[in-house]
Design a protein around this motif. Sequence first.
Motif, PDB file in Angstrom:
ATOM      1  N   TYR A 146      30.325  38.102  44.425  1.00 49.71           N
ATOM      2  CA  TYR A 146      29.449  38.553  44.617  1.00 49.71           C
ATOM      3  C   TYR A 146      28.890  39.396  42.691  1.00 49.71           C
ATOM      4  CZ  TYR A 146      33.218  41.535  47.397  1.00 49.71           C
ATOM      5  OH  TYR A 146      33.663  42.404  47.807  1.00 49.71           O
ATOM      6  N   ALA A 147      28.955  38.532  41.673  1.00 49.75           N
ATOM      7  CA  ALA A 147      28.674  38.407  40.914  1.00 49.75           C
ATOM      8  C   ALA A 147      26.785  37.621  41.334  1.00 49.75           C
ATOM      9  CB  ALA A 147      29.134  37.250  39.863  1.00 49.75           C
ATOM     10  N   HIS A 148      26.610  36.981  42.225  1.00 49.36           N
ATOM     11  CA  HIS A 148      25.468  37.231  42.565  1.00 49.36           C
ATOM     12  C   HIS A 148      24.938  37.899  42.905  1.00 49.36           C
ATOM     13  CE1 HIS A 148      21.781  34.675  44.255  1.00 49.36           C
ATOM     14  NE2 HIS A 148      22.667  35.137  45.305  1.00 49.36           N
ATOM     15  N   ARG A 153      29.072  43.677  38.040  1.00 50.41           N
ATOM     16  CA  ARG A 153      28.003  44.009  37.234  1.00 50.41           C
ATOM     17  C   ARG A 153      28.478  43.032  36.213  1.00 50.41           C
ATOM     18  NH1 ARG A 153      25.647  49.987  36.654  1.00 50.41           N
ATOM     19  NH2 ARG A 153      25.002  49.831  38.780  1.00 50.41           N
ATOM     20  N   LEU A 154      27.697  42.666  35.417  1.00 46.74           N
ATOM     21  CA  LEU A 154      28.019  41.230  34.100  1.00 46.74           C
ATOM     22  C   LEU A 154      26.979  42.167  33.470  1.00 46.74           C
ATOM     23  CD1 LEU A 154      28.105  38.245  36.051  1.00 46.74           C
ATOM     24  CD2 LEU A 154      29.494  39.512  35.257  1.00 46.74           C
ATOM     25  N   PRO A 155      27.504  42.283  32.000  1.00 45.85           N
ATOM     26  CA  PRO A 155      28.692  41.210  31.360  1.00 45.85           C
ATOM     27  C   PRO A 155      30.015  42.580  31.659  1.00 45.85           C
ATOM     28  CG  PRO A 155      27.402  42.138  28.794  1.00 45.85           C
ATOM     29  CD  PRO A 155      26.235  42.414  30.212  1.00 45.85           C
ATOM     30  N   VAL A 156      31.365  42.266  32.457  1.00 43.55           N
ATOM     31  CA  VAL A 156      32.106  43.081  32.495  1.00 43.55           C
ATOM     32  C   VAL A 156      32.542  43.712  30.892  1.00 43.55           C
ATOM     33  CG1 VAL A 156      34.487  43.667  32.952  1.00 43.55           C
ATOM     34  CG2 VAL A 156      32.931  41.323  33.979  1.00 43.55           C
ATOM     35  N   THR A 157      32.002  44.875  31.281  1.00 41.19           N
ATOM     36  CA  THR A 157      32.483  45.856  30.136  1.00 41.19           C
ATOM     37  C   THR A 157      33.686  46.611  29.646  1.00 41.19           C
ATOM     38  OG1 THR A 157      31.131  47.670  31.136  1.00 41.19           O
ATOM     39  CG2 THR A 157      30.397  46.475  29.433  1.00 41.19           C
ATOM     40  N   PRO A 160      40.268  46.208  33.493  1.00 37.72           N
ATOM     41  CA  PRO A 160      40.064  45.565  34.565  1.00 37.72           C
ATOM     42  C   PRO A 160      39.098  45.490  35.696  1.00 37.72           C
ATOM     43  CG  PRO A 160      42.022  46.753  35.364  1.00 37.72           C
ATOM     44  CD  PRO A 160      41.440  46.933  33.867  1.00 37.72           C
ATOM     45  N   VAL A 161      39.047  44.185  36.971  1.00 40.40           N
ATOM     46  CA  VAL A 161      37.740  43.921  38.059  1.00 40.40           C
ATOM     47  C   VAL A 161      38.885  43.613  39.100  1.00 40.40           C
ATOM     48  CG1 VAL A 161      36.564  42.238  38.259  1.00 40.40           C
ATOM     49  CG2 VAL A 161      35.966  42.879  35.880  1.00 40.40           C
ATOM     50  N   SER A 162      37.936  44.768  40.207  1.00 42.16           N
ATOM     51  CA  SER A 162      38.679  44.450  40.713  1.00 42.16           C
ATOM     52  C   SER A 162      37.495  45.093  42.231  1.00 42.16           C
ATOM     53  CB  SER A 162      38.735  46.534  41.475  1.00 42.16           C
ATOM     54  OG  SER A 162      39.039  46.753  42.763  1.00 42.16           O
ATOM     55  N   ILE A 163      37.821  43.373  42.624  1.00 40.53           N
ATOM     56  CA  ILE A 163      36.716  43.135  43.938  1.00 40.53           C
ATOM     57  C   ILE A 163      38.538  43.122  45.020  1.00 40.53           C
ATOM     58  CG2 ILE A 163      36.331  40.683  44.250  1.00 40.53           C
ATOM     59  CD1 ILE A 163      35.181  39.900  41.386  1.00 40.53           C
ATOM     60  N   PRO A 164      37.692  43.352  46.338  1.00 40.45           N
ATOM     61  CA  PRO A 164      37.766  42.933  47.572  1.00 40.45           C
ATOM     62  C   PRO A 164      38.955  41.721  47.800  1.00 40.45           C
ATOM     63  CG  PRO A 164      36.520  44.459  47.618  1.00 40.45           C
ATOM     64  CD  PRO A 164      35.915  43.447  46.208  1.00 40.45           C
ATOM     65  N   GLY A 165      40.744  41.970  47.859  1.00 37.25           N
ATOM     66  CA  GLY A 165      40.974  40.732  48.146  1.00 37.25           C
ATOM     67  C   GLY A 165      41.596  40.041  47.293  1.00 37.25           C
ATOM     68  N   ILE A 178      31.481  34.103  33.297  1.00 31.63           N
ATOM     69  CA  ILE A 178      31.493  35.373  33.124  1.00 31.63           C
ATOM     70  C   ILE A 178      32.017  35.898  32.136  1.00 31.63           C
ATOM     71  CG2 ILE A 178      32.081  37.640  34.090  1.00 31.63           C
ATOM     72  CD1 ILE A 178      31.965  35.787  36.365  1.00 31.63           C
ATOM     73  N   TYR A 179      33.674  35.595  31.481  1.00 28.24           N
ATOM     74  CA  TYR A 179      34.136  36.309  30.418  1.00 28.24           C
ATOM     75  C   TYR A 179      34.056  35.794  28.780  1.00 28.24           C
ATOM     76  CZ  TYR A 179      38.317  33.210  28.391  1.00 28.24           C
ATOM     77  OH  TYR A 179      38.929  32.129  27.987  1.00 28.24           O
TER      78      TYR A 179
END
Length: 456
Positions: A146-148, A153-157, A160-165, A178-179
Amino acid sequence: MVKKDYRAHVLAVPYPSQGHINPMLQFSKRLASKGLKATFATTLFISHTMKPELLGSVQIETISDGCDEGGFFEAQSIEDYLTRLKAAGSKTLSELIMKYKSSAHPIDCVIYDGLCPWALDVTKQFGLVAAVFFTQACSVDCIYYYAHHGLLRLPVTSPPVSIPGLPLLELRDMPSFIYVAGSYPAYFELVLSQFSNADKADFFLINTFYKLEQEVVESMSKVVVSPLLTIGPTIPSKYLDKRVENDNDYDLNLFKLDSTRTNWLSTKPPGSVVYVSFGSMANLTIEQMEELAYALKQSNFYFFWVVRSSEESKIPNNFVQEIGERGLIANWVPQTEVLANEAVGCFFTHCGWNSTIEALCLGVPMVAMPQWTDQTTDAKFVEDVWKVGVRVKVDENGIVKREEIERCIREVMVGDKGKLMKENAKKWKELATEAVSEGGSSDKDIDQFVSKLATI
Ligand code: UDX
């Protein structure tokens, strides 16, 4: 059409570090047990440390990382090492493929570690089948995917982050690159680069098993273009499924193995020992080593602590004398054999993916003290998803204090939650065994891979 009498020849190209060599070597043995011809290409520098006669059914070849004398430590920096690895690795991999081209057994397929995307380019120049092997958990691969692709979206502002699965992830649950934005930029680029050309790979092989990461396996299968196969766990199969011949513990140790010390475990009662290891790369600060040492001493359980020789000077003075018979320190041990020993009641781990999946598959609950890279995400899953461990809390100065370490060890060893974690760990062990046994999910995926190769 299947060519009878023809064994497809796979060439495995691991990223040259212990945590990446172990799973790919075990996977190569499994492929050999399924009738393929398997060759394992390690770097010249690493080849100096191994005993080829122990690798059983897998043949060894060498390529170069451009640092033939000293490996990673010969390079000036991470960036320098990765540049040399790509240049020398591409050239010598081409030469190796050429060498076999006119032999009775030309190479049909290259299985390369995702951290070596240049190997895919070489493979495709020769028109061969390419399989990308992901050493790390599917969850972590998915985050990098997802990041690639700019989908995270980075940096994570706003966590919490939601990614399918995946479950909702707080910042501290994300891979450290990332963090802790900006830490190890070369490694960050490397982990994302796994997906720079992966669309050209014919297979995605992931070192996990379906039921362990079912939801993310399903969601990632939908976004990648090639078949995504779960082929793990790749731990020595003698612990789970005994069909693979010559399947020793990890045969290729980059550190001097001290096997004799494990005898100590057989003198201890079941479930009485805390096994402590931070894998092949993590370095603790002197202060953190001291907190850990005194927590182990104070907690009053037996402990077996792996401290690599490069870290030994950080052990507090007189500690070894002070602990007497209560603890044992070794530089490098056969870890799966240790985890399989019934004396071990808890694994105090940095949560490298191999260590994590080894503990899960051998039914050992964990105290998770992640250091960097994927370990933070693995720790989240250990505690909250698989519920087989507890994660330490880090104080405001970045230290895990001895009281906190002791609390976590106690919780796993003798606490009420610890009982539940042990039951869960046993359940994961059964599911892992089922996955690699005949007709299990990983076994079927491996068969699918093997039978596709048989038709080329
Ligand atoms: C690295 C990364 O740090 C890790 O997070 C990533 O998932 C893989 O690459 P490492 O830190 O070495 O690996 O940890 P880990 O993945 O746990 O691999 C260590 C391997 O060394 C394991 O297979 C473990 O069984 C083995 N080991 C460790 C030994 O054989 N003996 C020991 O004494 C300690």
